[in-house]
Design a protein around this motif. Structure first.
Motif, mmCIF file in Angstrom:
data_model
loop_
_atom_site.group_PDB
_atom_site.id
_atom_site.type_symbol
_atom_site.label_atom_id
_atom_site.label_comp_id
_atom_site.label_asym_id
_atom_site.label_seq_id
_atom_site.Cartn_x
_atom_site.Cartn_y
_atom_site.Cartn_z
ATOM 1 N N LEU A 153 -1.016 3.406 7.788
ATOM 2 C CA LEU A 153 -0.553 4.206 6.894
ATOM 3 C C LEU A 153 -1.411 5.478 6.553
ATOM 4 O O LEU A 153 -1.095 6.319 5.912
ATOM 5 C CB LEU A 153 -0.380 3.662 5.458
ATOM 6 C CG LEU A 153 0.615 2.549 5.309
ATOM 7 C CD1 LEU A 153 0.598 1.768 3.732
ATOM 8 C CD2 LEU A 153 2.171 2.884 5.638
ATOM 9 N N LYS A 154 -2.409 5.412 7.378
ATOM 10 C CA LYS A 154 -3.272 6.796 7.550
ATOM 11 C C LYS A 154 -3.958 6.938 6.297
ATOM 12 O O LYS A 154 -4.070 8.054 5.840
ATOM 13 C CB LYS A 154 -2.626 7.866 7.988
ATOM 14 C CG LYS A 154 -1.948 7.909 9.500
ATOM 15 C CD LYS A 154 -1.412 9.273 9.928
ATOM 16 C CE LYS A 154 -1.039 9.032 11.383
ATOM 17 N NZ LYS A 154 -0.243 7.970 12.098
ATOM 18 N N ILE A 155 -4.730 5.901 5.611
ATOM 19 C CA ILE A 155 -5.141 6.031 4.444
ATOM 20 C C ILE A 155 -6.721 6.484 4.662
ATOM 21 O O ILE A 155 -7.249 5.236 5.238
ATOM 22 C CB ILE A 155 -4.917 4.920 3.483
ATOM 23 C CG1 ILE A 155 -3.439 4.881 3.062
ATOM 24 C CG2 ILE A 155 -5.877 4.919 2.217
ATOM 25 C CD1 ILE A 155 -2.926 3.599 1.994
ATOM 26 N N ARG A 156 -7.337 7.454 4.483
ATOM 27 C CA ARG A 156 -8.552 7.617 4.692
ATOM 28 C C ARG A 156 -9.496 7.012 3.694
ATOM 29 O O ARG A 156 -10.510 6.562 4.109
ATOM 30 C CB ARG A 156 -8.704 9.038 5.029
ATOM 31 C CG ARG A 156 -8.298 9.837 6.162
ATOM 32 C CD ARG A 156 -8.697 11.093 6.119
ATOM 33 N NE ARG A 156 -10.143 11.301 6.320
ATOM 34 C CZ ARG A 156 -11.117 11.720 5.372
ATOM 35 N NH1 ARG A 156 -10.429 12.062 4.163
ATOM 36 N NH2 ARG A 156 -12.229 11.817 5.642
ATOM 37 N N ARG A 157 -9.258 7.056 2.461
ATOM 38 C CA ARG A 157 -10.129 6.687 1.423
ATOM 39 C C ARG A 157 -9.993 5.127 1.267
ATOM 40 O O ARG A 157 -9.025 4.527 0.644
ATOM 41 C CB ARG A 157 -9.708 7.393 0.006
ATOM 42 C CG ARG A 157 -10.140 9.066 0.245
ATOM 43 C CD ARG A 157 -9.867 9.650 -1.251
ATOM 44 N NE ARG A 157 -10.461 10.900 -1.505
ATOM 45 C CZ ARG A 157 -9.800 12.045 -0.998
ATOM 46 N NH1 ARG A 157 -8.362 11.772 -0.453
ATOM 47 N NH2 ARG A 157 -10.018 13.220 -1.176
ATOM 48 N N LEU A 211 0.625 -1.248 0.001
ATOM 49 C CA LEU A 211 0.118 0.089 0.050
ATOM 50 C C LEU A 211 0.719 1.179 0.014
ATOM 51 O O LEU A 211 0.157 2.381 -0.192
ATOM 52 C CB LEU A 211 -1.165 0.201 1.272
ATOM 53 C CG LEU A 211 -2.018 -0.931 1.396
ATOM 54 C CD1 LEU A 211 -2.837 -0.861 2.657
ATOM 55 C CD2 LEU A 211 -3.030 -1.145 0.229
ATOM 56 N N ALA A 212 2.248 1.396 0.394
ATOM 57 C CA ALA A 212 2.912 2.346 0.493
ATOM 58 C C ALA A 212 2.938 3.206 -0.621
ATOM 59 O O ALA A 212 3.224 2.625 -1.849
ATOM 60 C CB ALA A 212 4.509 1.746 0.511
ATOM 61 N N GLY A 213 2.580 4.509 -0.475
ATOM 62 C CA GLY A 213 2.537 5.530 -1.772
ATOM 63 C C GLY A 213 1.165 5.667 -2.165
ATOM 64 O O GLY A 213 0.901 6.240 -3.345
ATOM 65 N N CYS A 214 0.027 4.890 -1.846
ATOM 66 C CA CYS A 214 -1.219 4.987 -2.394
ATOM 67 C C CYS A 214 -2.123 5.845 -1.866
ATOM 68 O O CYS A 214 -1.832 6.081 -0.659
ATOM 69 C CB CYS A 214 -1.895 3.606 -2.410
ATOM 70 S SG CYS A 214 -0.928 2.336 -3.748
ATOM 71 N N ASP A 215 -3.029 6.571 -2.395
ATOM 72 C CA ASP A 215 -4.045 7.390 -1.792
ATOM 73 C C ASP A 215 -5.342 6.996 -1.455
ATOM 74 O O ASP A 215 -5.941 7.573 -0.857
ATOM 75 C CB ASP A 215 -3.970 8.660 -2.875
ATOM 76 C CG ASP A 215 -2.700 9.287 -3.238
ATOM 77 O OD1 ASP A 215 -2.232 9.929 -2.406
ATOM 78 O OD2 ASP A 215 -2.504 9.289 -4.581
ATOM 79 N N ALA A 216 -5.643 5.964 -2.124
ATOM 80 C CA ALA A 216 -6.912 5.304 -1.460
ATOM 81 C C ALA A 216 -6.931 3.733 -1.994
ATOM 82 O O ALA A 216 -5.916 3.224 -2.624
ATOM 83 C CB ALA A 216 -8.172 5.967 -2.772
ATOM 84 N N VAL A 217 -7.694 3.090 -1.257
ATOM 85 C CA VAL A 217 -7.712 1.557 -1.382
ATOM 86 C C VAL A 217 -9.253 1.180 -1.627
ATOM 87 O O VAL A 217 -9.957 1.694 -1.064
ATOM 88 C CB VAL A 217 -7.396 0.909 0.075
ATOM 89 C CG1 VAL A 217 -7.345 -0.490 0.014
ATOM 90 C CG2 VAL A 217 -5.807 1.176 0.315
ATOM 91 N N ILE A 218 -9.252 0.112 -2.570
ATOM 92 C CA ILE A 218 -10.662 -0.344 -2.890
ATOM 93 C C ILE A 218 -10.319 -1.951 -2.614
ATOM 94 O O ILE A 218 -9.525 -2.696 -3.478
ATOM 95 C CB ILE A 218 -10.840 -0.192 -4.196
ATOM 96 C CG1 ILE A 218 -11.036 1.440 -4.617
ATOM 97 C CG2 ILE A 218 -12.289 -0.814 -4.601
ATOM 98 C CD1 ILE A 218 -11.336 1.805 -5.925
ATOM 99 N N ASN A 219 -11.342 -2.457 -2.074
ATOM 100 C CA ASN A 219 -11.228 -4.242 -1.832
ATOM 101 C C ASN A 219 -12.463 -4.580 -2.591
ATOM 102 O O ASN A 219 -13.562 -4.400 -2.439
ATOM 103 C CB ASN A 219 -11.401 -4.396 -0.498
ATOM 104 C CG ASN A 219 -11.555 -5.773 -0.487
ATOM 105 O OD1 ASN A 219 -11.049 -6.880 -1.169
ATOM 106 N ND2 ASN A 219 -12.309 -6.488 0.812
#
Length: 432
Positions: A109-113, A70-78
């Motif tokens: 990583l403090k990813i909010r989205r 996930l490092a360097g990503c702004d958002a995550v989708i499962n």
């Protein structure tokens, strides 16, 4: 401005692939998590990383591995999901344990989205293992990342979807055998609308986390869906045959395929929701999903006709070989060969050689070399027909039509060569 980088897992599945295509079209860059990056096509704006929810390692090592991905990503989708369990893929593992490690890594990583593609029915009334596993993951996500968005889609309609293929296949039948007469309520949505909504959410993220249903504008029965598919494809209305639910439950007790106790329970519950919150969040207007893309029903019909054609033609060649070699009087067969111009010394060789040839052509239709078989069949039938027509013309007037029947056989074989000759379906296709 540098485009947002979005991490997507499940991007090779039906829903995930549509989301990936829409995000790329809208200018985002993607990091797709797949089992085998080496098998993926090189696409502009796409980076592949190796990962799988099914990997069995310690929780700490698993979370650390997801942080690296996930490092360097702004958002995550499962977008990972299965409708049936297998020995190597369980609801608990793929819907809860694997995603939980992903959620924890995103939080660290403090990813909010973070968007979780859940399922309509994964709520406080959930009863099936499928819905309960989805709900369990949703509840964990709300605790870990309060800003996350959980989407609960209804029945998703679109090219490549297994449910869509099944419904399209049913819709081709002039008689529709439906559990309970097809009275159970559904609220289908278009895959394009779901993908567009996900892309819109990334750009206009809500101020706080939400859980919303994703459904189309119409609440309809399964029977209405199938009749609408037929009507929009130019087919006449089909006759409905209601299968008693008591019969379906009896079958479901032994079912391991699409008809089992879980799927029957989900069908009886229905699959409807309120589409308005999703529309407000995304700015979209959900469109009707009651018409399939052009040609879908015809392709569904071909998916049944192709194997029927293949196996029936294979039967003709194999049965002809068996009858000629073992059941029919050899003297009669050899007399026809002699009339056709075969020398006396070669009659036995030609007789049993042709039997072997016919047998091989029939068996080849069960292999990836069926296009070659169809080609040889066309040549053989045309050759047999011409030779016999000139050398044994009395068979042209035979009341049972042993030669004239070759004409439709030639046509059907040509159809097989055109529409069933592609052997790509026999090979394992790489993930997309």
């Amino acid at each position: 401005m540098k485009p947002m980088r979005i991490f997507l897992i499940g991007g090779t599945g039906f829903i995930g692939r549509a989301i990936a295509e829409r995000l790329l079209a809208d200018g985002y860059t993607l990091r797709l998590c797949v089992r085998d990056p080496a098998r993926q096509p090189a696409l502009a704006g796409v980076e592949y990383v190796k990962g799988d929810f099914n990997i069995q390692i310690t929780d700490e090592a698993n979370e650390s591995a997801w942080r690296d991905r996930l490092a360097g990503c702004d958002a995550v989708i499962n977008a990972v999901g299965i409708i049936r369990e297998s020995k190597d893929a369980t609801f608990e593992r793929l819907h809860y344990e694997g995603p939980l490690a992903l959620f924890r890594a995103a939080r660290s990583l403090k990813i909010r989205r973070l968007i979780q593609i859940s399922a309509l029915g994964a709520d406080e009334h959930a009863e099936t293992k499928y819905h309960l596993s989805k709900r369990k993951a949703d509840e964990a996500l709300r605790r870990l990342i309060p800003s996350a968005v959980i989407l609960r889609p209804s029945l998703v309609i679109g090219p490549g979807g297994k449910s869509t293929k099944l419904l399209a296949l049913l819709a081709t039948l002039p008689l529709l055998p439906l559990p309970g007469g097809g009275r159970f309520l559904l609220q289908p949505l278009r895959i394009e609308d779901l993908a567009a909504g996900v892309s819109s959410l990334i750009a206009r993220w809500p101020s706080r986390g939400v859980t919303v249903d994703v459904a189309g504008p119409e609440v309809v029965t399964m029977a209405q869906i199938l009749q609408s598919f037929r009507r929009n494809a130019g087919f006449a209305a089909a006759y409905l045959i209601g299968i008693p639910m008591s019969w379906m439950r009896a079958v479901a007790r032994w079912g391991t395929g699409i008809v089992n106790e879980e799927t029957l329970q989900m069908l009886e519950r229905g699959n409807t929701g309120d589409a308005r919150p999703f529309e407000r969040l995304t700015g979209l207007t959900m469109r009707s999903a009651l018409a399939l893309p052009a040609g879908t029903l015809y392709e569904a019909a071909l998916s049944v006709i192709r194997p029927m054609l293949r196996y029936s033609i294979a039967f003709v060649w194999i049965w002809t070989a068996i009858v000629t070699a073992f059941l029919y009087e050899p003297a009669i067969s050899m007399s026809w060969l002699k009339q056709s111009g075969v020398p006396d010394g070669l009659l036995v060789l030609f007789l049993y050689g042709s039997c072997l040839f016919d047998l091989v052509l029939g068996l080849m239709l069960f292999s990836r070399y069926r296009r070659i078989s169809y080609g040889f069949q066309l040549a053989a039938v045309a050759f047999y027909t011409l030779v016999i027509a000139f050398r044994i013309p009395e068979l042209l007037l035979h009341p049972l039509g042993p030669i004239s029947k070759n004409i439709p056989l030639l046509v059907l074989t040509a159809v097989g060569w055109l529409f069933d000759g592609d052997d790509s379906s026999d090979r394992r296709r790489p993930e997309r």
